[in-house]
Design a protein around this motif. Structure first.
Motif: not given
Length: 226
Positions: A139-148, A151
């Motif tokens: 899980d992380t966040s890149i360029d303002g996008k939430e990522i599980k 994904n």
């Protein structure tokens, strides 16, 4: 690793030679088909050293050897090899992606000088946009996008272009960020974890979405990137 130059004397001397760095047997075959003499196994996790690049260039019996790194993390090692090579000249074409490398090779012409080819190959890099499909390891966040975790991630030339839970949808969303009215060809290189039938199904979806753009499918065999 034994020191000393690889034997190149059994090859006839030529004006130009080519070394490229690539991961995936299908992609290696594509580059060989375009005239590359030496393919170094590389990729995100196996970046070759300056010495690896020098050894590969040494094995090519040519006065000028063009090196295509195909990865921004390998350009520096290639430039270091160019600065210390002896007995020939190494010209680094700063390719950051596989499609840039393929485009550079297509724009080489044997009748031109080394400098004319360098200029033409470098100029051609701006005509191609690249997207790469992979997955999130956490899980992380890149360029303002939430990522599980797990994904699908579509990575474009300028960073994260798309995130999703469906592979084909994510890839098409990614393409949508850089395919435009000027685009002529979409080349899809499918990785070692993808079945050919699934790749063909994806191509059908791409053709439906981007009407009027030619779509071709090639086996890349690359790891990590679908």
């Amino acid at each position: 690793k034994k020191k000393g130059k690889p034997i190149a004397s059994n090859q006839p001397k030529k004006d130009f030679g080519f070394v490229t760095i690539v991961a995936g047997e299908g992609l290696a075959e594509i580059f060989k088909g375009l005239g590359v003499d030496s393919v170094i196994e590389g990729g995100q996790t196996m970046n070759p050293s300056t010495e690896d690049i020098l050894n590969a260039a040494d094995s090519v019996n040519a006065d000028v050897v063009f090196v295509l790194p195909n990865n921004k993390n390998i350009i520096l090692a290639a430039q270091q090899a160019a600065s210390i090579v002896e007995g020939k000249k190494i010209v680094v074409i700063p390719t950051k992606t596989i499609p840039q490398g393929i485009t550079a090779m297509i724009n080489f012409e044997a009748t031109r000088s080394a400098k004319e080819n360098e200029d033409a190959m470098v100029e051609s890099l701006s005509t191609v946009a690249t997207g790469q499909l992979t997955y999130a390891v956490r899980d992380t966040s890149i360029d303002g996008k939430e990522i599980k975790k797990n994904n699908y991630l579509g990575l474009g030339d300028k960073g994260l272009a798309a995130v999703g839970t469906d592979m084909n949808t994510t890839l098409i969303d990614m393409l949508d960020t850089f395919v435009n009215d000027d685009s002529e060809l979409i080349s899809v290189y499918y990785g070692q974890d993808i079945k050919e039938d699934d790749a063909n199904e994806l191509v059908s979806q791409i053709e439906e979405k981007f009407d009027g753009v030619d779509v071709e499918l090639q086996y890349g065999g690359q790891p990590v990137y679908y």
